[in-house]
Design an enzyme around this catalytic site. Structure first.
Site, PDB file in Angstrom:
ATOM      1  N   ASP A 110      27.141  29.913  12.873  1.00  0.00           N
ATOM      2  CA  ASP A 110      27.193  30.789  11.714  1.00  0.00           C
ATOM      3  C   ASP A 110      28.345  31.793  11.824  1.00  0.00           C
ATOM      4  O   ASP A 110      28.631  32.306  12.902  1.00  0.00           O
ATOM      5  CB  ASP A 110      25.858  31.542  11.596  1.00  0.00           C
ATOM      6  CG  ASP A 110      25.735  32.329  10.318  1.00  0.00           C
ATOM      7  OD1 ASP A 110      25.875  31.722   9.245  1.00  0.00           O
ATOM      8  OD2 ASP A 110      25.503  33.549  10.397  1.00  0.00           O
ATOM      9  N   ASP A 136      23.847  28.442   0.859  1.00  0.00           N
ATOM     10  CA  ASP A 136      24.672  29.581   0.452  1.00  0.00           C
ATOM     11  C   ASP A 136      25.401  29.362  -0.873  1.00  0.00           C
ATOM     12  O   ASP A 136      26.243  30.177  -1.259  1.00  0.00           O
ATOM     13  CB  ASP A 136      25.718  29.878   1.537  1.00  0.00           C
ATOM     14  CG  ASP A 136      25.113  30.532   2.769  1.00  0.00           C
ATOM     15  OD1 ASP A 136      24.173  31.331   2.605  1.00  0.00           O
ATOM     16  OD2 ASP A 136      25.576  30.245   3.887  1.00  0.00           O
ATOM     17  N   GLU A 164      30.896  27.160  10.826  1.00  0.00           N
ATOM     18  CA  GLU A 164      30.856  27.564   9.422  1.00  0.00           C
ATOM     19  C   GLU A 164      32.151  28.308   9.115  1.00  0.00           C
ATOM     20  O   GLU A 164      32.324  29.479   9.475  1.00  0.00           O
ATOM     21  CB  GLU A 164      29.661  28.471   9.128  1.00  0.00           C
ATOM     22  CG  GLU A 164      29.581  28.848   7.640  1.00  0.00           C
ATOM     23  CD  GLU A 164      28.806  30.125   7.368  1.00  0.00           C
ATOM     24  OE1 GLU A 164      28.448  30.350   6.194  1.00  0.00           O
ATOM     25  OE2 GLU A 164      28.567  30.907   8.311  1.00  0.00           O
TER      26      GLU A 164
END
Length: 574
Positions: A325, A421, A354
């Site tokens: 992340d 997201d 990410e």
């Protein structure tokens, strides 16, 4: 020739090793500017030997550039330069030192050099990724398999979510649906965070060594991974190392003890006592998310703690990799150490970052294997869902993506159309299933790993977070079976055709809203034709003539090399 557009460097992605004796070479020129390109090369220590000469192949063309490629084969050490011939007959030599009208003298200096192919410089993705289809699960919303561990005030399954809604999804719920995942055809799952946290999303970790009790425990995680492995499914966990949760033990110690805390340097504290409003008095995720204090990965103790976490879950429950992340806000030095630890614990583990933009700095073979390919998603959304760009512009976007990375990296990119997201693809397409199906055909036939966000396969919709995190639809009467079966068909086609897993990519046609390309591998090829338009289109595509249509959304008519494409239609021709 337009010299300003001609470019090469002896580094990724313009020069990189395929193995200990083969070097991939790429040269960029202005579009339609050069007729032929040759590379002259030899062993860099063969002082008096003659240069070998090899023609380069035009592999990619877009609105701005042409890309020529070839593979050189020698014993590890290379020196080389280029010879270019323009349409009008102009000739030019291109070296590291610049351009020449006459062939440069046979000397050591001034040429391009790839000094030595070291074994560690050759990038290989985990072998299992070549046949991979990834399915992302947001555990809290996927399936409630154990109601005894539900949070308080759990909402009825399927109610519209808010940022703080709990619905009771858990690890047992995923275990209960392994047969469903097998039937769909995927062979890898990625779980958003499952460690102890007060939130629904778990991106504010309280304890990296504890499974959130609303999801299960370590034994349940071990059971999930084992049952997935028994069914040929890999499991990827989410690592949130850019920041922790407000209740993380080290941050709580700082709140209590201030500069006397031995964890003070784990964070970047602006002011103590700690304040959370109106703005946190410490560095936090996105500067303002007070529940997520940023961890200082430059600190050796922080490094040690996080690297031990990464190793622990691989060894403890046998996971197959990590998704990282906010990976682009952590220093490269830490990620290089992270790779060493993870690959030592499990060489075939995958590391996926990410990164929402150009991720090439992390994809040189020393940090990540792959990233969540958001630039891919952006191009697919703009072309298929919103239809706001032309096929030519779409071709430019995807070509530039391919040319940023090594071929071996492109083949393992996580090509997503949506995630936890983003808005769901079907919502962005205004519910038009035909547009979604066109995007799916491209996703499953393009270079890289197809990535499915849970529920997309049954036609789920949802706006931006938290709406995109709705509960999975399990009532069959509410599922879109047409989309589900279409996914299954595409997964089957991809699995049965090596060209779609390993093949080269070449655009054949990109005019208006029609896009066609070819995937080729070991003498076999597949051509994909997409009419991303609500009207019939007629195109000339000689290579498709006489080929067998293995995916028919609508009938493809042919007449003298002309293809009559029905509205919103896609064809895979083998």
């Amino acid at each position: 020739m337009i010299k300003e557009a001609i470019f090469h460097k002896s580094d990724i992605p313009f020069a990189y090793p395929l193995n200990e004796n083969q070097l991939k070479i790429v040269l960029r020129t202005a579009v339609f500017d050069v007729d032929r390109v040759y590379v002259l090369y030899k062993d860099r220590y063969d002082w008096l030997g003659k240069f070998k000469i090899k023609p380069m192949v035009l592999t990619h063309t877009n609105e701005l550039f042409d890309y020529y490629e070839t593979t050189l084969e020698l014993n590890k050490k290379f020196v080389y330069f280029f010879y270019l011939v323009a349409e009008g007959g102009e000739k030019l030599y291109y070296t590291e030192a610049g351009f020449y009208k006459k062939r440069p003298e046979n000397q050591f200096w001034g040429f391009f050099h790839y000094p030595y192919i070291g074994e560690k410089d050759v990038f290989f993705a985990p072998e299992w990724t070549s046949d991979c289809m990834v399915y992302q699960i947001f555990p809290e919303r996927f399936n409630n398999g154990d109601k005894s561990n539900d949070p308080e005030n759990v909402k009825p399954w399927g109610e519209k979510p808010t940022a703080d809604s709990f619905f009771g999804g858990d690890l047992q719920g995923i275990i209960d649906k392994i047969d469903y995942l097998k039937d769909l055809g995927i062979n890898a799952i990625y779980l958003t965070p499952i460690f102890l946290s007060h939130s629904t999303h778990k991106y504010d970790t309280t304890d990296y060594y504890t499974i959130d009790p609303h999801f299960g425990d370590t034994q349940k995680a071990r059971e999930l991974v084992q049952k997935c492995h028994d069914n040929g499914i890999k499991v990827i966990f989410d690592a949130v190392f850019n920041h922790c949760g407000y209740d993380f033990f080290a941050f709580q110690d700082v709140i209590k003890n201030g500069k006397k805390s031995k964890y003070w340097d784990w964070f970047n504290i602006y002011e103590w006592p700690i304040k959370t409003h109106p703005k946190p008095s410490y560095e936090a995720f996105a500067d303002t998310v007070w529940r997520m204090p940023k961890l200082m990965t430059k600190n050796p103790e922080v490094q040690k703690y996080l690297l031990e976490v990464a190793e622990y879950w691989i060894k403890e429950v046998d996971i197959d990799g990590w998704r990282l992340d906010v990976a682009n806000e952590i220093d490269h030095h830490f990620w290089r150490k992270f790779r060493e630890v993870v690959k030592a614990a499990k060489p075939e583990a995958i590391i996926v970052g990410e990164v929402w933009h150009d991720a090439s700095p992390w994809l040189r073979g020393d940090q990540f294997d792959s990233v969540m390919n958001y630039p891919f998603r952006n191009a697919v959304v703009d072309f298929f869902a919103k239809r706001k760009i032309s096929a030519s512009r779409f071709n430019t976007m995807i070509t530039e993506q391919l040319m940023r990375h090594m071929d071996s990296v492109n083949r393992v990119m996580f090509n997503l159309t949506g995630s936890h997201d983003t808005e769901r693809f079907l919502t962005l397409a205004n519910g038009m299933v035909a547009r979604m199906k066109l995007a799916l055909v491209f996703q499953f036939t393009f270079v890289g790993i197809p990535y499915i966000y849970y529920g997309d396969e049954v036609g789920m919709v949802g706006d931006y977070d938290p709406d995109c995190r709705r509960c999975m639809i399990w009532e069959e009467e509410k599922q879109n079976k047409s989309i589900f079966n279409f996914y299954k068909k595409l997964i089957s086609i991809r699995r049965e055709n090596e060209e779609l897993k390993y093949g080269s990519f070449c655009t054949l046609y990109a005019i208006g809203r029609v896009f066609a390309f070819k995937r080729e591998y070991k003498g076999k090829s597949i051509i994909v034709v997409l009419n991303n338009s609500s009207k019939q289109e007629v195109i000339f595509l000689n290579e498709a003539e006489g080929k067998e249509d293995i995916l028919k959304m609508k009938e493809l008519k042919r007449s003298r090399n002309l293809l009559y494409l029905q509205p919103n239609s896609a064809y895979i021709l083998k």
